[in-house]
Design a protein around this motif. Structure first.
Motif, mmCIF file in Angstrom:
data_model
loop_
_atom_site.group_PDB
_atom_site.id
_atom_site.type_symbol
_atom_site.label_atom_id
_atom_site.label_comp_id
_atom_site.label_asym_id
_atom_site.label_seq_id
_atom_site.Cartn_x
_atom_site.Cartn_y
_atom_site.Cartn_z
ATOM 1 N N VAL A 90 -6.020 -9.245 4.180
ATOM 2 C CA VAL A 90 -4.845 -9.354 5.046
ATOM 3 C C VAL A 90 -3.612 -9.224 4.164
ATOM 4 C CG1 VAL A 90 -3.548 -10.818 6.648
ATOM 5 C CG2 VAL A 90 -6.057 -10.897 6.636
ATOM 6 N N GLY A 91 -2.679 -8.379 4.566
ATOM 7 C CA GLY A 91 -1.423 -8.232 3.835
ATOM 8 C C GLY A 91 -0.245 -8.536 4.727
ATOM 9 N N VAL A 92 0.729 -9.267 4.198
ATOM 10 C CA VAL A 92 1.944 -9.626 4.936
ATOM 11 C C VAL A 92 3.152 -9.038 4.213
ATOM 12 C CG1 VAL A 92 3.407 -11.516 5.722
ATOM 13 C CG2 VAL A 92 0.918 -11.758 5.812
ATOM 14 N N CYS A 93 3.950 -8.242 4.908
ATOM 15 C CA CYS A 93 5.197 -7.670 4.398
ATOM 16 C C CYS A 93 4.922 -6.884 3.107
ATOM 17 C CB CYS A 93 6.249 -8.766 4.227
ATOM 18 S SG CYS A 93 7.936 -8.116 4.132
ATOM 19 N N LEU A 94 5.381 -7.353 1.943
ATOM 20 C CA LEU A 94 5.043 -6.655 0.704
ATOM 21 C C LEU A 94 3.536 -6.449 0.596
ATOM 22 C CD1 LEU A 94 5.669 -5.538 -2.138
ATOM 23 C CD2 LEU A 94 5.599 -7.912 -2.976
ATOM 24 N N GLY A 95 2.768 -7.456 1.026
ATOM 25 C CA GLY A 95 1.315 -7.315 0.994
ATOM 26 C C GLY A 95 0.823 -6.143 1.811
ATOM 27 N N SER A 96 1.431 -5.910 2.971
ATOM 28 C CA SER A 96 1.038 -4.764 3.800
ATOM 29 C C SER A 96 1.406 -3.456 3.118
ATOM 30 C CB SER A 96 1.693 -4.855 5.182
ATOM 31 O OG SER A 96 3.085 -4.593 5.130
ATOM 32 N N GLN A 97 2.541 -3.446 2.424
ATOM 33 C CA GLN A 97 2.977 -2.247 1.715
ATOM 34 C C GLN A 97 2.071 -1.944 0.527
ATOM 35 O OE1 GLN A 97 6.989 -3.489 0.898
ATOM 36 N NE2 GLN A 97 7.419 -3.742 3.081
ATOM 37 N N LEU A 98 1.644 -2.981 -0.178
ATOM 38 C CA LEU A 98 0.704 -2.784 -1.276
ATOM 39 C C LEU A 98 -0.622 -2.223 -0.767
ATOM 40 C CD1 LEU A 98 1.498 -6.076 -3.197
ATOM 41 C CD2 LEU A 98 1.719 -3.777 -4.164
ATOM 42 N N ILE A 99 -1.105 -2.755 0.351
ATOM 43 C CA ILE A 99 -2.336 -2.232 0.943
ATOM 44 C C ILE A 99 -2.161 -0.771 1.329
ATOM 45 C CG2 ILE A 99 -3.797 -2.359 2.999
ATOM 46 C CD1 ILE A 99 -3.460 -5.421 2.863
ATOM 47 N N ALA A 100 -1.038 -0.468 1.984
ATOM 48 C CA ALA A 100 -0.791 0.916 2.406
ATOM 49 C C ALA A 100 -0.812 1.859 1.206
ATOM 50 C CB ALA A 100 0.546 1.005 3.134
ATOM 51 N N GLU A 101 -0.148 1.480 0.119
ATOM 52 C CA GLU A 101 -0.120 2.351 -1.060
ATOM 53 C C GLU A 101 -1.508 2.511 -1.671
ATOM 54 O OE1 GLU A 101 1.666 1.581 -5.243
ATOM 55 O OE2 GLU A 101 3.180 2.711 -4.142
ATOM 56 N N VAL A 102 -2.232 1.410 -1.780
ATOM 57 C CA VAL A 102 -3.585 1.463 -2.337
ATOM 58 C C VAL A 102 -4.472 2.401 -1.520
ATOM 59 C CG1 VAL A 102 -5.690 0.072 -2.541
ATOM 60 C CG2 VAL A 102 -3.553 -0.763 -3.527
ATOM 61 N N LEU A 103 -4.247 2.441 -0.196
ATOM 62 C CA LEU A 103 -5.051 3.297 0.681
ATOM 63 C C LEU A 103 -4.506 4.722 0.787
ATOM 64 C CD1 LEU A 103 -5.837 0.785 3.576
ATOM 65 C CD2 LEU A 103 -7.414 1.602 1.804
ATOM 66 N N GLY A 104 -3.450 5.020 0.034
ATOM 67 C CA GLY A 104 -2.939 6.389 -0.008
ATOM 68 C C GLY A 104 -1.703 6.656 0.808
ATOM 69 N N GLY A 105 -1.114 5.618 1.433
ATOM 70 C CA GLY A 105 0.103 5.801 2.209
ATOM 71 C C GLY A 105 1.346 5.686 1.331
ATOM 72 N N ARG A 106 2.345 6.487 1.606
ATOM 73 C CA ARG A 106 3.602 6.426 0.845
ATOM 74 C C ARG A 106 4.438 5.248 1.330
ATOM 75 N NH1 ARG A 106 8.965 8.762 1.389
ATOM 76 N NH2 ARG A 106 8.344 9.516 3.452
ATOM 77 N N VAL A 107 4.996 4.485 0.386
ATOM 78 C CA VAL A 107 5.888 3.376 0.695
ATOM 79 C C VAL A 107 7.299 3.788 0.314
ATOM 80 C CG1 VAL A 107 6.438 0.955 0.226
ATOM 81 C CG2 VAL A 107 4.043 1.705 0.283
ATOM 82 N N TYR A 108 8.257 3.511 1.193
ATOM 83 C CA TYR A 108 9.624 3.982 0.961
ATOM 84 C C TYR A 108 10.616 3.085 1.711
ATOM 85 C CZ TYR A 108 8.758 6.055 5.569
ATOM 86 O OH TYR A 108 8.440 6.233 6.889
ATOM 87 N N ARG A 109 11.899 3.282 1.416
ATOM 88 C CA ARG A 109 12.943 2.512 2.072
ATOM 89 C C ARG A 109 13.000 2.842 3.559
ATOM 90 N NH1 ARG A 109 14.485 -1.880 -0.818
ATOM 91 N NH2 ARG A 109 15.124 -1.330 -2.940
ATOM 92 N N ASN A 110 12.985 1.810 4.374
ATOM 93 C CA ASN A 110 13.161 2.019 5.811
ATOM 94 C C ASN A 110 14.622 2.382 6.070
ATOM 95 O OD1 ASN A 110 11.697 1.864 8.344
ATOM 96 N ND2 ASN A 110 13.050 0.188 8.896
ATOM 97 N N PRO A 111 14.922 3.217 7.060
ATOM 98 C CA PRO A 111 16.322 3.540 7.336
ATOM 99 C C PRO A 111 17.193 2.309 7.587
ATOM 100 C CG PRO A 111 14.879 5.050 8.511
ATOM 101 C CD PRO A 111 13.999 4.006 7.892
ATOM 102 N N ARG A 112 16.590 1.246 8.125
ATOM 103 C CA ARG A 112 17.331 0.004 8.373
ATOM 104 C C ARG A 112 16.503 -1.185 7.917
ATOM 105 N NH1 ARG A 112 18.440 -0.568 14.515
ATOM 106 N NH2 ARG A 112 16.569 0.708 14.785
#
Length: 232
Positions: free
Chosen positions: A84-106
């Motif tokens: 389970v990932g929360v906030c930064l944790g979800s972003q770390l999971i996304a990157e590990v699984l191959g998803g790009r992490v980037y600044r949200n427009p807002r």
């Protein structure tokens, strides 16, 4: 069931996730990465919970523990455990699984609604949630949905709020675990980010949430974690 928590800053701990674990008799251990990089052997835990933090997944120069943390998350997913990932944790999971992490427009900070997608309403995990739910947010980054992940919820400011991967990896951009104490802590520690706008509330508004607001959110969190634990 043994739960291990990766914590990035003192003021973003497991909060209500810890209450859910205690209610269900699940022992919790922690690696506080701001103090140590020592993580347990895979045989020493069953679930991994990766918490939030004000840093980004790309801040390795300032936080060199991020790279070994990512490797540990990848190892845990490959080992077939629930994550389970929360906030930064979800972003770390996304990157590990191959998803790009980037600044949200807002940036999205405060009590704002999320809405289930069609897949979210049909999911055995998030189907327990109401179609629209007010939850607490504090994030400036977002991510692309990793290949194979199921998009379960969105918000007006952030398309990817919740996703599920392989029925055993759950990413939550929002903070369903927040408590009155944890909200006070993050408002104090990250006050420089509070620049009120359509997606950023004032400190006064965030701190005005009632006990009933938190109880309602935690009821949904506990149901979500129950269903996630039971997912095939």
């Amino acid at each position: 069931m043994r739960i291990h928590v990766l914590q990035h800053v003192p003021f973003e701990g497991p909060a209500a996730i810890g209450e859910w674990a205690e209610r269900n008799g699940h022992p919790i251990t922690k690696t506080q990465l701001y103090e140590t990089t020592k993580v347990p052997a895979q045989s020493d835990f069953d679930w991994l919970v990766v918490m939030g933090g004000p840093m980004g997944v790309y801040d390795q120069a300032e936080h060199p523990w991020l790279e070994p943390e990512k490797a540990f998350i990848a190892e845990t997913i490959a080992a077939g455990k629930r994550v389970v990932g929360v906030c930064l944790g979800s972003q770390l999971i996304a990157e590990v699984l191959g998803g790009r992490v980037y600044r949200n427009p807002r940036k999205e900070i405060g009590w704002l609604p999320i809405t289930l997608t069609d897949a979210g309403r049909a999911s055995s995990v998030t189907g327990v949630l109401p179609e629209t739910l007010d939850v607490f947010h504090w994030h400036g980054d977002t991510f692309e949905l990793p290949e194979g992940a199921v998009h379960l919820a969105r918000s007006a400011a952030c398309e990817h709020q919740i996703f599920l991967y392989d029925n055993r990896v759950l990413a939550l951009q929002c903070h369903l675990e927040s408590t009155p104490e944890s909200v006070r802590d993050i408002v104090e520690m990250c006050a420089d980010e509070i620049v009120p706008s359509a997606s950023i509330q004032s400190a006064e508004r965030m701190l005005a949430a009632s006990d009933a607001d938190f109880a309602r959110m935690h009821e949904q969190l506990f149901g979500l974690l129950d269903r996630f634990a039971a997912a095939a």
